[in-house]
Design an enzyme around this catalytic site. Sequence first.
Site, PDB file in Angstrom:
ATOM      1  N   LYS A 114     -14.753-117.495  -8.810  1.00 51.16           N
ATOM      2  CA  LYS A 114     -15.965-117.830  -9.567  1.00 51.16           C
ATOM      3  C   LYS A 114     -16.516-116.619 -10.308  1.00 51.16           C
ATOM      4  O   LYS A 114     -17.067-116.750 -11.396  1.00 51.16           O
ATOM      5  CB  LYS A 114     -17.047-118.401  -8.642  1.00 51.16           C
ATOM      6  CG  LYS A 114     -16.785-119.834  -8.238  1.00 51.16           C
ATOM      7  CD  LYS A 114     -18.051-120.491  -7.726  1.00 51.16           C
ATOM      8  CE  LYS A 114     -17.805-121.943  -7.380  1.00 51.16           C
ATOM      9  NZ  LYS A 114     -18.948-122.564  -6.722  1.00 51.16           N
ATOM     10  N   LYS A 198      -7.672-126.833  -9.630  1.00 44.74           N
ATOM     11  CA  LYS A 198      -8.528-127.795  -8.943  1.00 44.74           C
ATOM     12  C   LYS A 198      -9.362-128.590  -9.954  1.00 44.74           C
ATOM     13  O   LYS A 198      -9.823-128.021 -10.943  1.00 44.74           O
ATOM     14  CB  LYS A 198      -9.450-126.987  -8.026  1.00 44.74           C
ATOM     15  CG  LYS A 198     -10.144-127.748  -6.954  1.00 44.74           C
ATOM     16  CD  LYS A 198     -10.969-126.799  -6.097  1.00 44.74           C
ATOM     17  CE  LYS A 198     -12.203-126.334  -6.835  1.00 44.74           C
ATOM     18  NZ  LYS A 198     -13.165-125.600  -6.014  1.00 44.74           N
ATOM     19  N   LYS A 201     -16.167-129.311 -11.873  1.00 44.70           N
ATOM     20  CA  LYS A 201     -17.178-129.605 -12.895  1.00 44.70           C
ATOM     21  C   LYS A 201     -17.280-128.480 -13.898  1.00 44.70           C
ATOM     22  O   LYS A 201     -17.858-128.639 -14.957  1.00 44.70           O
ATOM     23  CB  LYS A 201     -18.547-129.923 -12.275  1.00 44.70           C
ATOM     24  CG  LYS A 201     -18.827-129.276 -10.950  1.00 44.70           C
ATOM     25  CD  LYS A 201     -20.015-129.907 -10.241  1.00 44.70           C
ATOM     26  CE  LYS A 201     -19.976-129.559  -8.754  1.00 44.70           C
ATOM     27  NZ  LYS A 201     -20.846-130.300  -7.899  1.00 44.70           N
TER      28      LYS A 201
HETATM   29  P1  TYM Z   1     -19.153-128.417  -3.771  1.00 39.32           P
HETATM   30  O1  TYM Z   1     -20.493-128.870  -4.208  1.00 39.32           O
HETATM   31  O2  TYM Z   1     -18.389-127.517  -4.668  1.00 39.32           O
HETATM   32  O3  TYM Z   1     -18.251-129.658  -3.465  1.00 39.32           O
HETATM   33  C1  TYM Z   1     -18.683-130.723  -2.626  1.00 39.32           C
HETATM   34  C2  TYM Z   1     -17.524-131.235  -1.791  1.00 39.32           C
HETATM   35  O4  TYM Z   1     -16.465-131.689  -2.644  1.00 39.32           O
HETATM   36  C3  TYM Z   1     -15.242-131.056  -2.281  1.00 39.32           C
HETATM   37  N1  TYM Z   1     -14.440-130.853  -3.507  1.00 39.32           N
HETATM   38  C4  TYM Z   1     -13.161-131.253  -3.638  1.00 39.32           C
HETATM   39  N2  TYM Z   1     -12.321-131.881  -2.793  1.00 39.32           N
HETATM   40  C5  TYM Z   1     -11.083-132.175  -3.250  1.00 39.32           C
HETATM   41  N3  TYM Z   1     -10.634-131.855  -4.491  1.00 39.32           N
HETATM   42  C6  TYM Z   1     -11.434-131.212  -5.379  1.00 39.32           C
HETATM   43  N4  TYM Z   1     -11.000-130.935  -6.595  1.00 39.32           N
HETATM   44  C7  TYM Z   1     -12.763-130.883  -4.958  1.00 39.32           C
HETATM   45  N5  TYM Z   1     -13.814-130.268  -5.568  1.00 39.32           N
HETATM   46  C8  TYM Z   1     -14.823-130.255  -4.663  1.00 39.32           C
HETATM   47  C9  TYM Z   1     -15.655-129.731  -1.651  1.00 39.32           C
HETATM   48  O5  TYM Z   1     -14.660-129.219  -0.802  1.00 39.32           O
HETATM   49  C10 TYM Z   1     -16.908-130.127  -0.898  1.00 39.32           C
HETATM   50  O6  TYM Z   1     -16.597-130.669   0.364  1.00 39.32           O
HETATM   51  N6  TYM Z   1     -20.327-124.798  -0.464  1.00 39.32           N
HETATM   52  C11 TYM Z   1     -20.145-126.216  -0.637  1.00 39.32           C
HETATM   53  C12 TYM Z   1     -21.365-127.013  -0.301  1.00 39.32           C
HETATM   54  C13 TYM Z   1     -21.976-126.693   1.023  1.00 39.32           C
HETATM   55  C14 TYM Z   1     -21.545-127.175   2.277  1.00 39.32           C
HETATM   56  C15 TYM Z   1     -22.467-126.646   3.216  1.00 39.32           C
HETATM   57  C16 TYM Z   1     -20.474-127.966   2.698  1.00 39.32           C
HETATM   58  C17 TYM Z   1     -23.090-125.964   1.220  1.00 39.32           C
HETATM   59  N7  TYM Z   1     -23.400-125.944   2.553  1.00 39.32           N
HETATM   60  C18 TYM Z   1     -22.348-126.924   4.583  1.00 39.32           C
HETATM   61  C19 TYM Z   1     -20.359-128.225   4.052  1.00 39.32           C
HETATM   62  C20 TYM Z   1     -21.277-127.706   4.987  1.00 39.32           C
HETATM   63  C21 TYM Z   1     -19.807-126.503  -2.106  1.00 39.32           C
HETATM   64  O7  TYM Z   1     -20.100-125.720  -2.967  1.00 39.32           O
HETATM   65  O8  TYM Z   1     -19.259-127.743  -2.322  1.00 39.32           O
END
Ligand code: TYM
Length: 333
Positions: A114, A198, A201
């Site tokens: 990132k 991947k 967004k």
């Molecule tokens: P975030 O907001 O980027 O994504 C949310 C969830 O979607 C999954 N994800 C994917 N899975 C499969 N293929 C993809 N291309 C893909 N893109 C995103 C992510 O793995 C995630 O599960 N740091 C985390 C959010 C967070 C969190 C937490 C998660 C904050 N605190 C505590 C679990 C527990 C994040 O940025 O996810």
Amino acid sequence: MGKKIFSGVQPTGNLHLGNYLGAIKNFVDLNNDNDNECIFCVVDLHAITVKQDPKILKNNIRETVATFIASGIDPKKGIIFNQSSVAAHAEGAWILSCVARMGWLNRMTQFKEKAGKDKEKASIGLYSYPVLMAADILLYDATHVPVGDDQKQHLELCRDIAQKFNNDFKVDNFLRVPEPLIQNEFSRIMSLKDGSKKMSKSELSDLSRINLTDDRDQIINKIKKAKTDPLPMPQDVKELNHRLEAKNLLVIYSSLTNSTIENSIKTFMGKNFSEFKERLAAELADKIEPISKEIKKLLEDKKYLDEILLDGVEKANLIANKKIERIKEIVGF
Ligand code: TYM
């Protein structure tokens, strides 16, 4: 024994098929099981680790709640809340950032991706964000954390932080060491334009992803334009190692139809991509369009979405405040 589930999603604009198949679909199943206690967090503190427009952020928070509900999460069965309304998250993150080691954070691959080449210009929040994520999880004594594959390393860090806190302060098992719940085959959905990247967004081209707000025509068009290769459909799993775009589309199809990749390969073996793409587009449109319509409908009722958040915030505060008070006592405050 039921599980204590915690997971989070960033409110940073259009959620996409990767979020849905990698995480939210699993949230729905876990939430439907009455034995589980589920907490789903709209992680707005995480969102501001990169620049956000304040007006848009507010709406994106609501849109994330709408997406949870439209995907099938029943807010009466679990807790849906936004992170910044529960102060214990920020407090917990600070205390845990004094437990986590620089060396551990330096290994986080997502920060490297990132921040890109110019990491001197990345925010400190972007660097320390996995510590905030650890606080999220540990405040609720979560036993299981459903996420996509890209969050696996952050969960390992969370486990290390919990263990170090427990050791440093000699409080055995006080911070609960959580287990990741990652759906092996479907845990990483790739870009429709590049099978080695991947789905995300932040990718410029909208054709690279299916947004959960896309309508039927957009979905069909994006699948039509999705990258493939000139060969007929694969004959066996081994071929997928070097045919990444074919693999990704088969992964998506299998996840949607609750099938194995092997079975999907058998169904389309030797056929043309165009035939497979037609079936895939129909499956996707049938699944995503109702969600998309429901998101739009829910977004018209801001009051309803705000009430869900308020209710969730109240419940989350009760749990998190108790834990943070204990943490402060243990630390010596
Ligand atoms: P975030 O907001 O980027 O994504 C949310 C969830 O979607 C999954 N994800 C994917 N899975 C499969 N293929 C993809 N291309 C893909 N893109 C995103 C992510 O793995 C995630 O599960 N740091 C985390 C959010 C967070 C969190 C937490 C998660 C904050 N605190 C505590 C679990 C527990 C994040 O940025 O996810």
